[in-house]
Scaffold this active site. Sequence first.
Site, PDB file in Angstrom:
ATOM      1  N   ARG A 184       0.815  -1.212   0.000  1.00 41.93           N
ATOM      2  CA  ARG A 184       0.000   0.000   0.000  1.00 41.93           C
ATOM      3  C   ARG A 184       0.854   1.271   0.000  1.00 41.93           C
ATOM      4  O   ARG A 184       2.055   1.241   0.256  1.00 41.93           O
ATOM      5  CB  ARG A 184      -0.892   0.036   1.238  1.00 41.93           C
ATOM      6  CG  ARG A 184      -1.961  -1.011   1.292  1.00 41.93           C
ATOM      7  CD  ARG A 184      -2.626  -1.011   2.666  1.00 41.93           C
ATOM      8  NE  ARG A 184      -1.709  -1.416   3.723  1.00 41.93           N
ATOM      9  CZ  ARG A 184      -1.980  -1.378   5.017  1.00 41.93           C
ATOM     10  NH1 ARG A 184      -3.146  -0.926   5.436  1.00 41.93           N
ATOM     11  NH2 ARG A 184      -1.097  -1.788   5.919  1.00 41.93           N
ATOM     12  N   LYS A 217       3.593   1.285   7.882  1.00 43.27           N
ATOM     13  CA  LYS A 217       3.931   0.282   8.887  1.00 43.27           C
ATOM     14  C   LYS A 217       5.268   0.597   9.547  1.00 43.27           C
ATOM     15  O   LYS A 217       5.828   1.666   9.371  1.00 43.27           O
ATOM     16  CB  LYS A 217       3.934  -1.114   8.245  1.00 43.27           C
ATOM     17  CG  LYS A 217       2.590  -1.510   7.635  1.00 43.27           C
ATOM     18  CD  LYS A 217       1.453  -1.526   8.644  1.00 43.27           C
ATOM     19  CE  LYS A 217       1.519  -2.701   9.597  1.00 43.27           C
ATOM     20  NZ  LYS A 217       0.324  -2.761  10.480  1.00 43.27           N
ATOM     21  N   HIS A 226       1.717   1.721  16.594  1.00 47.27           N
ATOM     22  CA  HIS A 226       1.301   0.736  17.605  1.00 47.27           C
ATOM     23  C   HIS A 226       2.175   0.855  18.857  1.00 47.27           C
ATOM     24  O   HIS A 226       2.791  -0.120  19.296  1.00 47.27           O
ATOM     25  CB  HIS A 226       1.355  -0.674  17.024  1.00 47.27           C
ATOM     26  CG  HIS A 226       0.560  -0.840  15.770  1.00 47.27           C
ATOM     27  ND1 HIS A 226      -0.805  -0.687  15.723  1.00 47.27           N
ATOM     28  CD2 HIS A 226       0.947  -1.112  14.493  1.00 47.27           C
ATOM     29  CE1 HIS A 226      -1.239  -0.868  14.485  1.00 47.27           C
ATOM     30  NE2 HIS A 226      -0.203  -1.112  13.720  1.00 47.27           N
ATOM     31  N   GLN A 247       2.223  -2.261  23.628  1.00 46.52           N
ATOM     32  CA  GLN A 247       2.674  -3.307  22.722  1.00 46.52           C
ATOM     33  C   GLN A 247       4.173  -3.557  22.886  1.00 46.52           C
ATOM     34  O   GLN A 247       4.935  -2.695  23.334  1.00 46.52           O
ATOM     35  CB  GLN A 247       2.383  -2.924  21.262  1.00 46.52           C
ATOM     36  CG  GLN A 247       0.905  -2.833  20.924  1.00 46.52           C
ATOM     37  CD  GLN A 247       0.374  -1.423  20.962  1.00 46.52           C
ATOM     38  OE1 GLN A 247       0.813  -0.608  21.771  1.00 46.52           O
ATOM     39  NE2 GLN A 247      -0.583  -1.122  20.090  1.00 46.52           N
ATOM     40  N   PHE A 257      -8.003   2.296   7.274  1.00 45.92           N
ATOM     41  CA  PHE A 257      -8.075   1.185   6.334  1.00 45.92           C
ATOM     42  C   PHE A 257      -9.101   0.152   6.773  1.00 45.92           C
ATOM     43  O   PHE A 257      -9.164  -0.944   6.222  1.00 45.92           O
ATOM     44  CB  PHE A 257      -6.713   0.490   6.232  1.00 45.92           C
ATOM     45  CG  PHE A 257      -5.687   1.226   5.421  1.00 45.92           C
ATOM     46  CD1 PHE A 257      -5.716   1.173   4.040  1.00 45.92           C
ATOM     47  CD2 PHE A 257      -4.687   1.951   6.044  1.00 45.92           C
ATOM     48  CE1 PHE A 257      -4.762   1.827   3.285  1.00 45.92           C
ATOM     49  CE2 PHE A 257      -3.723   2.615   5.296  1.00 45.92           C
ATOM     50  CZ  PHE A 257      -3.766   2.563   3.910  1.00 45.92           C
ATOM     51  N   ASP A 302      -4.533  -6.942  18.123  1.00 50.79           N
ATOM     52  CA  ASP A 302      -3.949  -6.189  19.238  1.00 50.79           C
ATOM     53  C   ASP A 302      -3.083  -7.097  20.117  1.00 50.79           C
ATOM     54  O   ASP A 302      -2.963  -6.869  21.323  1.00 50.79           O
ATOM     55  CB  ASP A 302      -5.056  -5.551  20.081  1.00 50.79           C
ATOM     56  CG  ASP A 302      -5.083  -4.042  19.934  1.00 50.79           C
ATOM     57  OD1 ASP A 302      -4.100  -3.486  19.417  1.00 50.79           O
ATOM     58  OD2 ASP A 302      -6.077  -3.419  20.333  1.00 50.79           O
TER      59      ASP A 302
END
Length: 356
Positions: A19, A79, A99, A104, A138, A267
């Site tokens: 993308r 990303k 993230h 995380q 998205f 997640d």
Amino acid sequence: MSDRIHLWMRHEARPTERRAPLTPEDAARLVGAGVRITVEESQQRAFPLAAYAAAGCATAPTASWHEQAPDTAHVLGLKELPSGPDAPALRHRHIYFAHAYKGQAGAGALLSRFTAGGGALLDLEYLTDEAGRRVAAFGYWAGYVGAALAVLHHRGALTTPLRPTDRASLDALLASGGTAGDPTTALVVGALGRSGRGACDALERAGLAPTRWDLPETRSLDRAALLAHDLMVNTVLTTTPVAPFLAKADLDDPARRLSVLSDVTCDVTSDCNVLPVYDETTTWTEPVRTLRAEAPRLDLIAIDNLPSLLPVEASTAFSAELAPHLARLGGRDGVWDRALTTYRTAAEAQEAPLDH
């Protein structure tokens, strides 16, 4: 020094990321509005570099942003950034899905790189309007692909490794594999959101009538009813911990009918994970992982860049939502102010000493 906005769109380090956050068509509109855009070369991006050059963008070598992008440029991506023990401090303002705000794995190290370099994170997940709604996402295509993969796997029609395609081809697969009176039952959790709507549309394209759950159903979740479905697609995104929808003990329930679990949200490793039944995402090469091999078998699909399997459609929709806000970078759009405040709050918490 010029106050002209300068966007530097980087090559994606992840090999399966096709993308782009900005399409050539939307880049041309921004250039026409006075925005300076530099686009890195990328052999994997769904849109050719020549199309960006024709739109009036400057071009740069792959992965050159750290050395060549001016300090004032906003580095735009999707990303994760390259990481590791030798990863440099980050001096630019980066716009991407990091993230990093929900505990995380690796979040602390990433935020430390920003504070060390004096840069800032403007996380795409946290670009919101005054009402707290995300302005660009998205989600629809993530839900669509996540549900489509679940159906194809359930029918034994999922081929690996996964490869990017287009909606017409994917829809043809969904429509051709069903049978009249197909008894397969499918549940979409979070059905009223962007991802949920995409998942429901894909299931209907496959000839299924999904059960649709949203906030009322998850507040008092009927776990027995959940386990009674053949397929479950989770599209719920929460920013605060809630009671899990499934626990590992539920997978051993002798009444379980559930055989395919597609987690669109992914997640994993976060305190906000509503499906703490796995600890690692799946991949394009190995999209399915077995959680229970004994009958009834239970397989997991948990790919964290699902929309990249429909890169043109997903990028086109996302870019159309994001581009108007990119034109208002530099303090003229509250969306960016809120994102910067979110980053600073997280960074300060990261640096604050623990109380004893």
